[in-house]
Write a protein that holds these residues in place. Structure first.
Motif, mmCIF file in Angstrom:
data_model
loop_
_atom_site.group_PDB
_atom_site.id
_atom_site.type_symbol
_atom_site.label_atom_id
_atom_site.label_comp_id
_atom_site.label_asym_id
_atom_site.label_seq_id
_atom_site.Cartn_x
_atom_site.Cartn_y
_atom_site.Cartn_z
ATOM 1 N N VAL A 6 14.989 -0.759 -4.550
ATOM 2 C CA VAL A 6 14.768 -0.455 -3.790
ATOM 3 C C VAL A 6 14.371 0.932 -3.922
ATOM 4 C CG1 VAL A 6 16.466 -0.655 -1.808
ATOM 5 C CG2 VAL A 6 16.412 -2.259 -3.522
ATOM 6 N N VAL A 7 13.716 0.887 -2.998
ATOM 7 C CA VAL A 7 13.091 3.576 -2.508
ATOM 8 C C VAL A 7 14.066 3.561 -1.957
ATOM 9 C CG1 VAL A 7 11.275 4.256 -1.740
ATOM 10 C CG2 VAL A 7 11.050 2.191 -2.719
ATOM 11 N N PRO A 8 14.246 4.549 -2.960
ATOM 12 C CA PRO A 8 15.921 5.191 -2.058
ATOM 13 C C PRO A 8 14.933 6.211 -0.241
ATOM 14 C CG PRO A 8 15.527 6.578 -4.195
ATOM 15 C CD PRO A 8 14.035 5.027 -3.719
ATOM 16 N N GLY A 9 16.567 6.241 0.368
ATOM 17 C CA GLY A 9 16.400 6.311 1.657
ATOM 18 C C GLY A 9 15.178 7.896 1.220
ATOM 19 N N PRO A 10 14.755 8.378 2.532
ATOM 20 C CA PRO A 10 15.163 10.256 3.251
ATOM 21 C C PRO A 10 15.815 11.067 3.137
ATOM 22 C CG PRO A 10 15.186 8.941 5.317
ATOM 23 C CD PRO A 10 14.529 7.804 4.259
#
Length: 539
Positions: A6-10
């Motif tokens: 899961v890609v980390p958020g900004p």
């Protein structure tokens, strides 16, 4: 295969607004301040590049002291930090260029070692087609080897090549006719790009920034450098602009930070083509904690295949089965950078809104990286393909998608892009194509991406031979979980009728067809027996 994650958020936010109704005096002050600080930034960049790898904290402090006497301590801190970031970016670009040269040298060396006309494989390329091409590539190998030696020597010595204002704009000076610019127009753009009007924020100070201060009601004031302090129109060497800003996007979030005196960085930029001034506000934010991968898969997934002109999306349920019809969200990457960015944002917005209506919690996308796929040594004469993959803004697109999806409460699941298009076409294109649904290779690839994001294999379950099917007919494509016991066994026998009007456990009481021969009559009597009639044994 790389692991699904899961890609980390900004971790940051940037908003922009136009400085309207500036007076002639305001523009003159901005030009003078930007030109003065830009000259200091150019001088500091020269000092930083000369230091190379021997630069340390003491030299950084010395650079800042030299700039403070001609500006202020906060202006000097912003300039030295921007200079160091620019030098670090040049080092990273230098490393990427070296890696690209090494990949080209390896490919050329391998192909030159193969016999002329040797066929290649999927893993390794073959030899060149003719002696003329072999000779031309041997000369190119010497050219790339020389470039690689020079770049490696510069990296070992800590030398970088940086142009304040941009190398592309610098080269435009020699091609003014092709760029349709006059020398005065080019000079105006060159000076505007070399200005420096940026200030870092500082928590605890008034409204989060002492150098460029913006009040909650939109008033903008600038702390003038020491040589330009005589132009101040208010006390303490500050100049208040006549224009006011009002951030429409994330305006409430920005107002909460300024009222709480939290750090906000500002940058003033002049757009030469439009003759407009803009103010950009940015700040850091804690990285959004992504949901666990199991939670992202709970409500299904939307698989997205990124292409040169559109997003191909398909909704999948938690078991990996395609639902409904494919969706395509088109965009146009031609024209200016602003037009391309607007097209991408519009397509991403429509994609996110559709995903929210589907009720999913995550979007699966390929973890694309074309840094090693652009060399002409690898793709040879496929110039159009190289232009295609070079024109896809994979890095900016991924960052934009992650940032916009976080605001919608959606997670981004990144998967390995290997074989998604090939296996998607092989296993999903034909079974889903019908008279009312047209499946493209990109739609099939989106299903493959979604299934990989859900943790399911892309390939469909292999159909057993015809004589080994339990029902002796049809095409068995039942999708079972990998941990399901007996998933490779034959189907269990269900007694009774296969129609929906009769319960499966009910016994069959009549023949399905009229017997034509004596043998058929006997077989039918043995197969269908009225329970009210006596059997042969009872007689």
């Amino acid at each position: 295969m790389a692991e699904v994650f899961v890609v980390p958020g900004p971790s940051g936010v940037a908003i922009r607004d136009r400085l309207r109704q500036l007076t002639a005096g305001d523009e003159e002050v901005l030009r003078l301040v930007g030109d003065h600080l830009g000259s200091l930034a150019a001088r500091d960049l020269k000092t930083r590049c000369a230091a190379g790898l021997e630069h340390d904290s003491e030299r950084w402090a010395e650079r800042k002291r030299d700039l403070t006497c001609e500006s202020s301590s906060r202006w000097a801190g912003a300039i030295t930090k921007a200079t160091h970031d620019q030098w670090s970016l040049a080092r990273r670009c230098q490393l990427a260029h070296i890696q690209s040269l090494e990949a080209g040298v390896r490919t050329l060396t391998h192909r030159l070692s193969q016999p002329i006309g040797e066929q290649g494989t999927k893993r390794k390329p073959g030899g060149y087609r003719s002696e003329q091409e072999w000779f031309a590539k041997s000369r190119r190998l010497h050219v790339l080897s020389g470039r690689l030696e020079r770049e490696q020597a510069d990296r070992d010595a800590g030398r970088v090549h940086v142009v304040r204002g941009g190398k592309r704009l610098l080269n435009t000076r020699h091609n003014l006719d092709a760029a349709r610019l006059t020398e005065a127009d080019w000079r105006e753009r060159w000076e505007a790009e070399r200005w420096f009007l940026a200030a870092d924020g500082e928590s605890g100070k008034r409204y989060g920034n002492e150098t460029i201060r913006v009040t909650p009601d939109g008033e903008v004031s600038i702390k003038l450098p020491v040589p330009l302090a005589y132009m101040a129109n208010t006390k303490r060497g500050r100049y208040v602009l006549a224009a006011k800003v009002a951030f429409g996007h994330r305006g409430s979030e920005w107002a909460d930070r300024t009222e709480a005196n939290r750090a906000v960085a500002y940058r003033i930029h002049y757009d030469v083509e439009r003759a407009r001034w803009y103010l950009t506000a940015s700040w850091q934010k804690p990285v959004v904690k992504t949901i666990p991968l199991e939670a992202a898969r709970a409500h299904g997934m939307v698989g997205v295949d990124t292409n040169a002109d559109h997003f191909a999306a398909y909704r999948l349920d938690p078991h990996g089965n395609p639902v409904s019809d494919p969706h395509r969200f088109f965009y146009d990457l031609s024209g200016t950078a602003g037009h391309r960015d607007a097209q991408v944002r519009h397509a991403i917005t429509r994609l996110l809104h559709w995903a929210k209506r589907c009720g999913v919690s995550a979007i699966g996308i390929e973890n694309l990286d074309f840094t090693t796929e652009k060399t002409r040594e690898k793709h040879g004469r496929r110039k159009r393909f190289r232009q295609l993959i070079s024109g896809m803004p994979t890095g900016k697109l991924r960052a934009r998608l992650v940032s916009m999806a976080a605001e919608q409460g959606l997670a981004i699941v990144a998967v390995d892009p290997a074989y998604t298009s090939m296996w998607g076409v092989q296993h999903w294109r034909n079974p889903l194509t019908s008279t009312k649904r047209k499946m493209s290779s990109h739609d099939a690839a989106s299903i493959a991406i979604g299934r990989r994001a859900l943790g399911h294999p892309i390939r469909r379950r292999t159909t057993p031979p015809h004589d080994d099917r339990s029902d002796r007919r049809g095409h068995r494509t039942v999708q079972a979980e990998p941990d399901t016991r007996g998933r490779e066994e034959t189907r269990p026998r269900v007694p009774g009728s296969r129609t929906r009007s009769v319960h499966p456990d009910a016994e069959r009481t009549r023949a399905t067809r009229t017997p034509r021969t004596v043998r058929d009559v006997r077989s039918a009597q043995e197969r269908v027996q009225d329970p009210l009639l006596p059997t042969d044994q009872e007689r």
